[in-house]
Design an enzyme around this catalytic site. Structure first.
Site, PDB file in Angstrom:
ATOM      1  N   LEU A   1      27.086   7.488  -2.733  1.00  0.00           N
ATOM      2  CA  LEU A   1      26.660   7.724  -4.117  1.00  0.00           C
ATOM      3  C   LEU A   1      26.586   9.212  -4.425  1.00  0.00           C
ATOM      4  O   LEU A   1      25.595   9.700  -4.995  1.00  0.00           O
ATOM      5  CB  LEU A   1      25.316   7.054  -4.405  1.00  0.00           C
ATOM      6  CG  LEU A   1      25.364   5.586  -4.823  1.00  0.00           C
ATOM      7  CD1 LEU A   1      23.975   5.099  -5.210  1.00  0.00           C
ATOM      8  CD2 LEU A   1      26.328   5.350  -5.972  1.00  0.00           C
TER       9      LEU A   1
ATOM     10  N   GLU B   1      20.519  29.521 -27.815  1.00  0.00           N
ATOM     11  CA  GLU B   1      20.305  30.593 -28.780  1.00  0.00           C
ATOM     12  C   GLU B   1      20.153  31.954 -28.090  1.00  0.00           C
ATOM     13  O   GLU B   1      20.694  32.966 -28.536  1.00  0.00           O
ATOM     14  CB  GLU B   1      19.054  30.300 -29.619  1.00  0.00           C
ATOM     15  CG  GLU B   1      19.135  29.005 -30.400  1.00  0.00           C
ATOM     16  CD  GLU B   1      18.579  27.807 -29.656  1.00  0.00           C
ATOM     17  OE1 GLU B   1      18.064  26.892 -30.322  1.00  0.00           O
ATOM     18  OE2 GLU B   1      18.663  27.770 -28.402  1.00  0.00           O
TER      19      GLU B   1
ATOM     20  N   GLY C   1      25.013  -4.246  -7.424  1.00  0.00           N
ATOM     21  CA  GLY C   1      25.695  -5.510  -7.272  1.00  0.00           C
ATOM     22  C   GLY C   1      25.390  -6.463  -8.405  1.00  0.00           C
ATOM     23  O   GLY C   1      24.577  -6.188  -9.292  1.00  0.00           O
TER      24      GLY C   1
END
Length: 374
Positions: free
Chosen positions: A208, A53, A301
């Site tokens: 990762l 906003e 895994g």
């Protein structure tokens, strides 16, 4: 060609905030004059920056446009509390906005209708509903954290068409193609944290990271890595240790020497024992919620995946299927055996799309998104 409605445009703006606003929700706002002219628009910025906003109000002012008497179309209830920024409901009212059309109420208990109440008290007309389902879905993790007290858990796996993620010896790089890997990095980038297990780390030594994701998705904070390491077996030289990225290790071990070695490398070690000398996975999710993680992206895994499924902690599966058969190997998740087919985990397929030579399937555990209902 039909132009999008103001709320559709606001939703498109909110989509642009994916990967940027964590832990805040993804919100878009469009300001229109009584004749429909767009006066300003914007989406929520990085945490600590202006909300949608305020960005829209700033854009209108920068263009020299008067917003008095205008309508604000916003995808979530304007906030009513003083956090990193001031209340957006007060900013809209002070600017002379006459009407606010919001997709849905903010589930944050610090807001939860108070923004609407303060707007009405200031003489602003308030309407709700348009785009509600899309706005909630865009913020599935935020709604999950606020309503359930846990992040939205999305489990990612890359598998062959016969459902195998690795050969019997653990070899898994690479089952799917480069396009699927890049797409997976984009999903990593939208998450609030990435979770893996010690078995994956010891076998693959993964980074990762999100290096293959589009730059637009990497503007926000780097997602922390969450490691489930019951016995504190993480080598101090593991590639999970990356400068500037938090590493949270959840363990059931109180081995002081191992803990000190990992903390010396910059990791935070959290002792959270559960049954069988394993990590309390349900408690882990509650702790991540306390740390303001909205979406948890799991790349683990078959053993840890199986534990998460068995304990009923998975909300959604993100599967990449490669056009090849492996015959024998490791599956996606090891749980069961089931007493019968009626005990199978029920899923609803939400999307099937080609990604390079592979298929991406998004499947949601039936009933897990009940909290999104208005």
């Amino acid at each position: 060609m039909l132009l999008p409605s103001p709320i559709e445009r606001a939703l498109a703006l909110a989509q642009q905030a994916v990967g940027l606003t964590e832990p805040n929700p993804r919100v878009g706002c469009v300001l229109t004059a009584p004749d429909g002219t767009v006066l300003g628009e914007g989406h929520t910025q990085q945490a600590g920056g202006p909300h949608a906003e305020v960005v829209a109000l700033q854009a209108a002012r920068a263009a020299g446009r008067d917003v008095r008497g205008a309508t604000a179309w916003v995808t979530l209830e304007p906030c009513a509390h003083q956090g990193r920024t001031g209340p957006c409901c007060d900013a809209l009212a002070a600017a002379g906005i006459a009407r606010v059309v919001a997709s849905c109420e903010d589930p944050n208990p610090r807001v939860a209708g108070q923004g609407f109440a303060r707007l009405r008290a200031a003489g602003v007309q308030v309407e709700t509903g348009p785009g509600a389902a899309a706005a909630r879905e865009l913020n599935v993790g935020f709604f999950s954290r606020m309503v359930r007290g846990t992040p939205w858990v999305r489990m990612k796996a890359a598998a062959s068409l016969d459902g195998l993620t690795a050969l019997p010896d653990g070899t898994s790089q690479w089952i799917t193609g480069e396009a699927a890997r890049a797409d997976g990095h984009a999903w990593r980038a939208r998450a609030g944290a990435l979770l893996t297990g010690i078995g994956t780390v010891l076998e693959d030594d993964p980074l990762l990271d999100r290096r293959l994701a589009p730059p637009a998705l990497t503007r926000g904070p780097v997602p922390p890595v969450v490691l489930v390491d019951s016995r504190l077996e993480l080598p101090p030289a593991a590639r999970l240790f990356q400068p500037g990225r938090p590493l949270w290790i959840f363990t059931a071990s109180d081995d002081a020497a191992r803990r000190a070695a990992l903390e010396a490398r910059g990791a935070e070690v959290i002792l959270l024992p559960g049954p069988g000398a394993k990590v309390d996975l349900a408690g882990l999710l509650r702790e991540l919620s306390r740390r303001e993680v909205n979406e948890l992206h799991v790349e683990a895994g078959f053993k840890l995946n199986g534990s998460l499924v068995r304990e009923g902690l998975v909300d959604e599966l993100l599967l990449y299927l490669a056009p090849r058969l492996l015959g024998q190997g490791r599956g996606i998740a090891a749980f069961g055996p089931l007493a019968g087919l009626d005990a199978a985990l029920p899923l609803a397929i939400r999307e099937v799309a080609p990604v390079g030579a592979d298929l991406r399937i998004v499947a949601r555990v039936t009933g897990r998104d009940a909290f999104l209902a208005g």
